[in-house]
Scaffold this motif. Structure first.
Motif, PDB file in Angstrom:
ATOM      1  N   ARG A 187       0.828  -1.209   0.000  1.00  0.00           N
ATOM      2  CA  ARG A 187       0.000   0.000   0.000  1.00  0.00           C
ATOM      3  C   ARG A 187       0.864   1.263   0.000  1.00  0.00           C
ATOM      4  O   ARG A 187       0.520   2.255  -0.640  1.00  0.00           O
ATOM      5  CB  ARG A 187      -0.957   0.003   1.212  1.00  0.00           C
ATOM      6  N   THR A 191       0.607   4.124  -4.795  1.00  0.00           N
ATOM      7  CA  THR A 191       0.227   5.280  -5.616  1.00  0.00           C
ATOM      8  C   THR A 191       1.395   5.719  -6.505  1.00  0.00           C
ATOM      9  O   THR A 191       1.226   5.929  -7.711  1.00  0.00           O
ATOM     10  CB  THR A 191      -0.287   6.434  -4.735  1.00  0.00           C
ATOM     11  N   PHE A 220       7.994  15.566  -2.354  1.00  0.00           N
ATOM     12  CA  PHE A 220       8.779  14.367  -2.038  1.00  0.00           C
ATOM     13  C   PHE A 220       8.143  13.671  -0.842  1.00  0.00           C
ATOM     14  O   PHE A 220       8.790  13.327   0.128  1.00  0.00           O
ATOM     15  CB  PHE A 220      10.257  14.725  -1.801  1.00  0.00           C
ATOM     16  N   GLY A 221       6.819  13.488  -0.941  1.00  0.00           N
ATOM     17  CA  GLY A 221       6.080  12.752   0.082  1.00  0.00           C
ATOM     18  C   GLY A 221       5.842  11.329  -0.390  1.00  0.00           C
ATOM     19  O   GLY A 221       6.595  10.798  -1.218  1.00  0.00           O
ATOM     20  N   ASN A 222       4.787  10.711   0.121  1.00  0.00           N
ATOM     21  CA  ASN A 222       4.538   9.298  -0.184  1.00  0.00           C
ATOM     22  C   ASN A 222       4.495   9.025  -1.696  1.00  0.00           C
ATOM     23  O   ASN A 222       5.167   8.119  -2.186  1.00  0.00           O
ATOM     24  CB  ASN A 222       3.228   8.845   0.482  1.00  0.00           C
ATOM     25  N   VAL A 223       3.730   9.808  -2.434  1.00  0.00           N
ATOM     26  CA  VAL A 223       3.550   9.521  -3.865  1.00  0.00           C
ATOM     27  C   VAL A 223       4.866   9.716  -4.610  1.00  0.00           C
ATOM     28  O   VAL A 223       5.331   8.840  -5.351  1.00  0.00           O
ATOM     29  CB  VAL A 223       2.444  10.429  -4.469  1.00  0.00           C
ATOM     30  N   CYS A 243      10.045  20.494  -2.576  1.00  0.00           N
ATOM     31  CA  CYS A 243       9.179  20.245  -1.418  1.00  0.00           C
ATOM     32  C   CYS A 243       9.016  21.526  -0.613  1.00  0.00           C
ATOM     33  O   CYS A 243       9.670  22.537  -0.889  1.00  0.00           O
ATOM     34  CB  CYS A 243       9.703  19.098  -0.564  1.00  0.00           C
ATOM     35  N   TRP A 244       8.100  21.462   0.338  1.00  0.00           N
ATOM     36  CA  TRP A 244       7.734  22.606   1.162  1.00  0.00           C
ATOM     37  C   TRP A 244       8.676  22.715   2.337  1.00  0.00           C
ATOM     38  O   TRP A 244       9.075  21.700   2.921  1.00  0.00           O
ATOM     39  CB  TRP A 244       6.299  22.400   1.646  1.00  0.00           C
ATOM     40  N   SER A 251       8.553  26.893  -0.813  1.00  0.00           N
ATOM     41  CA  SER A 251       9.086  25.630  -1.325  1.00  0.00           C
ATOM     42  C   SER A 251      10.441  25.846  -1.990  1.00  0.00           C
ATOM     43  O   SER A 251      10.800  26.975  -2.359  1.00  0.00           O
ATOM     44  CB  SER A 251       8.095  25.015  -2.321  1.00  0.00           C
ATOM     45  N   GLY A 273       7.647  14.767   4.338  1.00  0.00           N
ATOM     46  CA  GLY A 273       8.171  14.935   2.983  1.00  0.00           C
ATOM     47  C   GLY A 273       8.971  16.219   2.831  1.00  0.00           C
ATOM     48  O   GLY A 273       9.050  16.800   1.751  1.00  0.00           O
ATOM     49  N   ALA A 305       2.504  16.941  -5.525  1.00  0.00           N
ATOM     50  CA  ALA A 305       2.473  17.603  -4.216  1.00  0.00           C
ATOM     51  C   ALA A 305       1.047  17.996  -3.844  1.00  0.00           C
ATOM     52  O   ALA A 305       0.403  17.327  -3.025  1.00  0.00           O
ATOM     53  CB  ALA A 305       3.376  18.828  -4.237  1.00  0.00           C
ATOM     54  N   GLY A 328       0.589  12.971 -10.363  1.00  0.00           N
ATOM     55  CA  GLY A 328       0.556  12.156  -9.143  1.00  0.00           C
ATOM     56  C   GLY A 328      -0.413  12.735  -8.122  1.00  0.00           C
ATOM     57  O   GLY A 328      -1.106  12.004  -7.415  1.00  0.00           O
ATOM     58  N   ALA A 329      -0.468  14.058  -8.017  1.00  0.00           N
ATOM     59  CA  ALA A 329      -1.359  14.725  -7.057  1.00  0.00           C
ATOM     60  C   ALA A 329      -2.778  14.759  -7.605  1.00  0.00           C
ATOM     61  O   ALA A 329      -3.013  14.475  -8.780  1.00  0.00           O
ATOM     62  CB  ALA A 329      -0.873  16.149  -6.808  1.00  0.00           C
ATOM     63  N   ASN A 330      -3.714  15.129  -6.747  1.00  0.00           N
ATOM     64  CA  ASN A 330      -5.086  15.368  -7.196  1.00  0.00           C
ATOM     65  C   ASN A 330      -5.199  16.823  -7.631  1.00  0.00           C
ATOM     66  O   ASN A 330      -4.823  17.721  -6.885  1.00  0.00           O
ATOM     67  CB  ASN A 330      -6.072  15.120  -6.048  1.00  0.00           C
ATOM     68  N   ASN A 355      -3.014   8.465 -10.336  1.00  0.00           N
ATOM     69  CA  ASN A 355      -2.850   8.178  -8.904  1.00  0.00           C
ATOM     70  C   ASN A 355      -3.852   7.154  -8.370  1.00  0.00           C
ATOM     71  O   ASN A 355      -4.030   7.022  -7.155  1.00  0.00           O
ATOM     72  CB  ASN A 355      -2.807   9.471  -8.071  1.00  0.00           C
TER      73      ASN A 355
HETATM   74  P1  NAD Z   1       2.547  13.880   1.465  1.00  0.00           P
HETATM   75  O1  NAD Z   1       1.939  14.761   2.495  1.00  0.00           O
HETATM   76  O2  NAD Z   1       3.194  12.593   1.850  1.00  0.00           O
HETATM   77  O3  NAD Z   1       3.637  14.712   0.604  1.00  0.00           O
HETATM   78  C1  NAD Z   1       3.364  15.949   0.027  1.00  0.00           C
HETATM   79  C2  NAD Z   1       4.667  16.525  -0.521  1.00  0.00           C
HETATM   80  O4  NAD Z   1       4.360  17.731  -1.212  1.00  0.00           O
HETATM   81  C3  NAD Z   1       5.683  16.900   0.561  1.00  0.00           C
HETATM   82  O5  NAD Z   1       6.982  16.614   0.081  1.00  0.00           O
HETATM   83  C4  NAD Z   1       5.502  18.402   0.711  1.00  0.00           C
HETATM   84  O6  NAD Z   1       6.677  19.054   1.188  1.00  0.00           O
HETATM   85  C5  NAD Z   1       5.228  18.763  -0.728  1.00  0.00           C
HETATM   86  N1  NAD Z   1       4.588  20.060  -0.897  1.00  0.00           N
HETATM   87  C6  NAD Z   1       3.513  20.554  -0.247  1.00  0.00           C
HETATM   88  N2  NAD Z   1       3.244  21.780  -0.690  1.00  0.00           N
HETATM   89  C7  NAD Z   1       4.153  22.061  -1.650  1.00  0.00           C
HETATM   90  C8  NAD Z   1       4.407  23.167  -2.475  1.00  0.00           C
HETATM   91  N3  NAD Z   1       3.642  24.255  -2.427  1.00  0.00           N
HETATM   92  N4  NAD Z   1       5.435  23.099  -3.359  1.00  0.00           N
HETATM   93  C9  NAD Z   1       6.216  22.010  -3.423  1.00  0.00           C
HETATM   94  N5  NAD Z   1       6.034  20.936  -2.663  1.00  0.00           N
HETATM   95  C10 NAD Z   1       5.016  20.966  -1.786  1.00  0.00           C
HETATM   96  O7  NAD Z   1       1.359  13.626   0.412  1.00  0.00           O
HETATM   97  P2  NAD Z   1       1.179  12.427  -0.626  1.00  0.00           P
HETATM   98  O8  NAD Z   1       0.465  11.306   0.050  1.00  0.00           O
HETATM   99  O9  NAD Z   1       2.460  12.170  -1.343  1.00  0.00           O
HETATM  100  O10 NAD Z   1       0.127  13.077  -1.640  1.00  0.00           O
HETATM  101  C11 NAD Z   1       0.512  14.002  -2.642  1.00  0.00           C
HETATM  102  C12 NAD Z   1      -0.676  14.258  -3.561  1.00  0.00           C
HETATM  103  O11 NAD Z   1      -1.129  13.018  -4.113  1.00  0.00           O
HETATM  104  C13 NAD Z   1      -1.910  14.884  -2.915  1.00  0.00           C
HETATM  105  O12 NAD Z   1      -2.561  15.678  -3.892  1.00  0.00           O
HETATM  106  C14 NAD Z   1      -2.797  13.669  -2.607  1.00  0.00           C
HETATM  107  O13 NAD Z   1      -4.156  14.008  -2.523  1.00  0.00           O
HETATM  108  C15 NAD Z   1      -2.519  12.838  -3.836  1.00  0.00           C
HETATM  109  N6  NAD Z   1      -2.818  11.400  -3.665  1.00  0.00           N
HETATM  110  C16 NAD Z   1      -2.155  10.658  -2.733  1.00  0.00           C
HETATM  111  C17 NAD Z   1      -2.447   9.305  -2.624  1.00  0.00           C
HETATM  112  C18 NAD Z   1      -1.699   8.442  -1.649  1.00  0.00           C
HETATM  113  O14 NAD Z   1      -1.947   7.220  -1.667  1.00  0.00           O
HETATM  114  N7  NAD Z   1      -0.784   8.941  -0.854  1.00  0.00           N
HETATM  115  C19 NAD Z   1      -3.414   8.707  -3.451  1.00  0.00           C
HETATM  116  C20 NAD Z   1      -4.059   9.483  -4.413  1.00  0.00           C
HETATM  117  C21 NAD Z   1      -3.752  10.848  -4.506  1.00  0.00           C
END
Ligand code: NAD
Length: 428
Positions: A187, A191, A220-223, A243-244, A251, A273, A305, A328-330, A355
């Protein structure tokens, strides 16, 4: 808060109306699908740690269960609104349909701020949410999951309350559970890996050898971490991530032209992240402004992000070398930016396809729970690859045959699948 200017549910309805028009959907099906099947609003009274009582407002919205039990996360957010929940539940319907998993779309939420709540108070909210809705959710009706500010721990509390009420073990009631408590291997990767399975297929179609490509990532978070991981395993060269920085409230982009190693960067990244800038500098990264990720001379851009990042102000910064964008993001790309991307002829893999690996793996989690038999990580990821690859090709073939943008093709597939289920059931 829903302001006059932006109402996510109105936007979701507008997107639906536009595709319904293109598909020539009949009026009754349009009426049926532009509103949720059901929505629940309820009170969750909690005794707070200081002995006072507070009443929180909870929601669950089931946009569609025509193709199977509704599926979608539960958000804890101080600005939660029913219109956000409704919009997100509709988008979940399209996401589960595009990857062709037998689930519908749902979403839930509670107006609360976990930053100001103790763990005991959060547990009470989780249990209170389940008590109010237990009759209308469940493995065969509607399957919740974690979302904004909810975690595996919240899911276990919710599961426990559900099992107390029903008197049965039902781990398939909820997904996103920790490993060993009914969670699924794979899991965490799902994504990011799902986005790269799509990327691999897109590059094959474009006739580009992935080992000769470069890519730049936002976030640089989970996705993003797992997208960088698989992309580099395939031989691609990731040259930048952004990243933020919470302290500075802005950022930064971290660039290494000879290629980023995910493990090196992970070692200096916290659980939010956020990369340690000083350590990155010591490791030889160029530290650039936040927007620089989009300007890089690369083949692939992966906004992973937050929403609204490729917009009228940034889209023209995209380098002429870019051939593919993978959302990758929504909602990272605005409709204005879409028009520019279309005109430039860049291939776009839209968010609810790119995603969808996360929800696909949640579906696998539910299947494993219902069987009470758990797969190896390799089995999970192989099945995920098959699903994502098939979904990518279905969308891409339609885009080519109808000469439409990939986002429109993805919507056309999802809406047609759900409309067909509604018709076959004889609902309209
Ligand atoms: P996360 O919180 O693990 O990571 C987010 C990353 O984005 C961090 O590195 C943060 O520093 C960076 N960030 C935030 N604001 C920023 C900015 N203004 N400029 C540059 N970097 C920035 O989140 P995630 O789980 O990786 O999710 C990222 C996106 O993917 C979101 O839109 C989320 O809705 C979407 N998503 C995630 C999943 C999932 O399984 N994790 C599934 C579907 C969609």
């Amino acid at each position: 808060m829903v302001n006059e200017a932006f109402n996510p549910f109105k936007m979701a309805q507008q997107q639906f109306d536009a595709v319904a028009e293109k598909l020539g959907l009949d009026q009754a099906t349009r009426e049926f699908l532009r509103n949720p099947d059901r929505e629940y609003h309820f009170n969750i009274p909690i005794r707070m740690d200081d002995g006072t009582y507070k009443v929180f407002r909870g929601f669950r919205c089931q946009h569609s269960d025509a193709r199977g039990p509704a599926k979608g996360g539960i958000r804890f957010h101080p600005q939660e609104t029913i219109d956000t929940v409704k919009a997100l539940s509709m988008w979940m319907t399209w996401k589960t349909a595009v990857v062709d998993i037998p689930l519908g779309g749902g979403k839930g939420g509670v107006i609360c701020d976990p930053h100001n709540l103790s763990m005991r108070e959060q547990e009470a909210i989780c249990r209170g949410w389940v008590r109010q809705i237990a009759r209308n959710v469940g493995p065969l009706q509607d399957v919740p999951a974690p979302d904004v500010m909810t975690t595996g721990q919240h899911m276990v509390w919710m599961l426990d309350e559900y099992e107390r009420i029903t008197g049965m073990k039902s781990p398939g009631f909820i997904t996103g559970k920790p490993l060993g408590m009914g969670g699924s291997l794979g899991r965490t990767e799902a994504t990011g890996y799902g986005a790269i399975y799509c990327t691999r297929e897109a590059l094959k179609e474009l006739g580009i050898d992935i080992t000769k490509t470069t890519a730049s990532f936002q976030g640089f978070g989970n996705v993003s971490q797992y997208a960088v991981d698989l992309y580099t395993q395939y031989g691609g060269k990731a040259i930048a991530v952004s990243c933020w920085d919470n302290k500075e409230q802005k950022s930064y982009t971290y660039r290494k032209l000879d290629g980023i190693k995910k493990t090196d960067l992970m070692a200096i990244t916290n659980r939010f992240g956020e990369i340690d800038r000083q350590k990155a500098q010591d490791m030889g990264f160029d530290i650039l402004p936040g927007d620089a990720w989009i300007e890089q001379d690369v083949d692939i851009l992966v906004p992973a992000a937050i929403e609204n990042q490729v917009n009228a102000a940034t889209v023209n910064k995209i380098h002429s070398s870019v051939k593919l964008i993978v959302e990758g993001a929504n909602g990272p790309t605005t409709p204005e930016a879409d028009e520019v991307i279309k005109a430039k002829g860049i291939l776009m893999i839209p968010d609810f396809l790119a995603n969808a690996g996360g929800v696909t793996c949640s579906y696998f989690e539910q299947v494993q729970c219902n069987m009470n038999y758990y797969w190896t990580k390799e089995e999970v990821l192989t099945k995920l690859d098959e699903k994502m690859t098939a979904a990518y090709h279905a969308v891409s073939e339609l885009a080519r045959s109808k000469k439409v943008y990939m986002r429109d093709a993805a919507y056309m597939i999802s809406i047609s699948r759900v409309a067909e289920a509604v018709k076959m059931r004889g609902w309209v």
